[in-house]
Design a protein around this motif. Sequence first.
Motif, mmCIF file in Angstrom:
data_model
loop_
_atom_site.group_PDB
_atom_site.id
_atom_site.type_symbol
_atom_site.label_atom_id
_atom_site.label_comp_id
_atom_site.label_asym_id
_atom_site.label_seq_id
_atom_site.Cartn_x
_atom_site.Cartn_y
_atom_site.Cartn_z
ATOM 1 N N SER A 145 -5.901 10.282 -2.980
ATOM 2 C CA SER A 145 -6.704 10.800 -1.861
ATOM 3 C C SER A 145 -5.996 11.936 -1.125
ATOM 4 N N LYS A 146 -4.678 11.816 -0.959
ATOM 5 C CA LYS A 146 -3.947 12.876 -0.267
ATOM 6 C C LYS A 146 -3.071 13.654 -1.243
ATOM 7 N N SER A 186 -3.268 5.959 -4.373
ATOM 8 C CA SER A 186 -4.420 6.796 -4.739
ATOM 9 C C SER A 186 -4.040 8.267 -4.676
ATOM 10 N N TYR A 216 1.659 6.785 0.399
ATOM 11 C CA TYR A 216 2.384 8.052 0.578
ATOM 12 C C TYR A 216 3.590 8.158 -0.355
ATOM 13 N N ASP A 272 0.860 -1.195 0.000
ATOM 14 C CA ASP A 272 0.000 0.000 0.000
ATOM 15 C C ASP A 272 0.896 1.245 0.000
HETATM 16 N N1 PLP Z 1 -3.610 3.382 2.973
HETATM 17 C C1 PLP Z 1 -3.026 4.062 3.962
HETATM 18 C C2 PLP Z 1 -1.718 3.597 4.497
HETATM 19 C C3 PLP Z 1 -3.644 5.195 4.498
HETATM 20 O O1 PLP Z 1 -3.040 5.860 5.500
HETATM 21 C C4 PLP Z 1 -4.882 5.613 3.985
HETATM 22 C C5 PLP Z 1 -5.585 6.767 4.552
HETATM 23 O O2 PLP Z 1 -5.275 7.253 5.601
HETATM 24 C C6 PLP Z 1 -5.458 4.860 2.951
HETATM 25 C C7 PLP Z 1 -4.801 3.759 2.454
HETATM 26 C C8 PLP Z 1 -6.780 5.235 2.370
HETATM 27 O O3 PLP Z 1 -6.637 5.365 1.005
HETATM 28 P P1 PLP Z 1 -7.839 5.696 0.043
HETATM 29 O O4 PLP Z 1 -8.371 7.013 0.387
HETATM 30 O O5 PLP Z 1 -7.199 5.642 -1.300
HETATM 31 O O6 PLP Z 1 -8.869 4.602 0.191
#
Ligand code: PLP
Length: 422
Positions: free
Chosen positions: A254-255, A252, A219, A216
């Motif tokens: 997302s951030k 993603s 970041y 995953d």
């Molecule tokens: N993976 C990690 C390590 C995260 O810290 C987060 C969100 O805090 C996510 C995934 C969430 O990702 P997404 O918004 O793409 O579902």
Amino acid sequence: MTTESNADAPAELLDRARRDYKELTARGLKLDLTRGKPAPEQLDLSEGLLSLPGDRHHAPDGTDVRNYGGLRGLPELREIFSDVLQVPADRLLAAGNSSLELMHDCLVHAFLSVLPGAETRWADQERIAFLCPVPGYDRHFALTERFGIEMIPVPMDDSGPDMDVVERLVAEDPAVKGIWCVPKYSNPNGVVYGDETIARLARMTTAAPDFRIFWDNAYAAHHLTDEPVEIADLSAACAESGNPDRPFVFGSTSKITFAGAGVGFFGSSTANVDWLTANSSKRSIGPDKVNQLRHLLFLRDAEGLRIHMERQRSLLQPKFDTVQRILEAELGGTGLAEWTTPTGGYFVTLEVGEGCAKEVVRRAAEAGIVLTPAGATHPYGDDPRDATIRIAPSFPSLEELEKAMLGLTTCVRLVGYEKRHG
Ligand code: PLP
């Protein structure tokens, strides 16, 4: 980590902490350090997305984004994220708005349909287990728990999970089907996986033929210093070691853009990508390509992404600096806590004395400062040392963050000195 000690702190330190705590509770604060959400100013950086794609309906390859289809996502957008996620664009899918849902789907599909390299579905096996490096991401643990997957905690050091433990567990137990990894600026301790750790993950012998690394890389582009960290390429290393199907790579925007309206990515071997695509085709006729085109037009290319992340950093770095400054000023030399100094990502891990984390979180809540529940960083919410607290500095304003950190450090002093002198 910062470690200093002052084992002989006099009882007046406890008196002062009690006075400070009393004042803190009298202030009626209402502050939240729980979730790693982008702040409104960070979301404003991507405001341009809202007026895109304008009257444009077609992707560069001619796809009409308003229509069904295109299960693999827009190729040009996959191209932008290919480098940062270290997966060639033809093996990278651009999907819906969340990588977590892709992780969820991969688990569900692995239960319901045979993974490449496997003989049976996970649903047909008596026991399924995952390795969970700790501290880790609570939502990973919530997912594995939800599907009845046994979680086995694995300690982490400065370069990732303890590989001696990982290698032993995957070699001896065929029920161990996966490991959760956040390889860059890990949630919550900011760890960056070292080259040797990645090489060992790629080449280790696993008893399960369908073992998967849930990589995953949430970041991947989220640096906090002038020296962006690069990690070794897991997918290439797995392919070189004869284990091309081992990694499932997630990421993603997302951030990067909007946390609720970004784009999620999945990358892997051709066999795994075909497996996921075939399974996803039963669930959806295609992703939101309008949003994907919007992202493509907004970010433009890999350089556009880099510049955008520099803007994100300019908002985040002062907050991380504030956290470090207050931790050092209030707790440095007390011997009450240690903490991480991340070079990227979204979190700082605060390690308080053994048996103190829950009490610190409780006292902070009483003073109006909400923290992630102690234990959330461990499988089943059980931190055996009760020592880890996750700090998420991104969402509050600088002013709120400063107040929250001063309050939190007061609680650490109170609980720590009470334990030492109480
Ligand atoms: N993976 C990690 C390590 C995260 O810290 C987060 C969100 O805090 C996510 C995934 C969430 O990702 P997404 O918004 O793409 O579902």
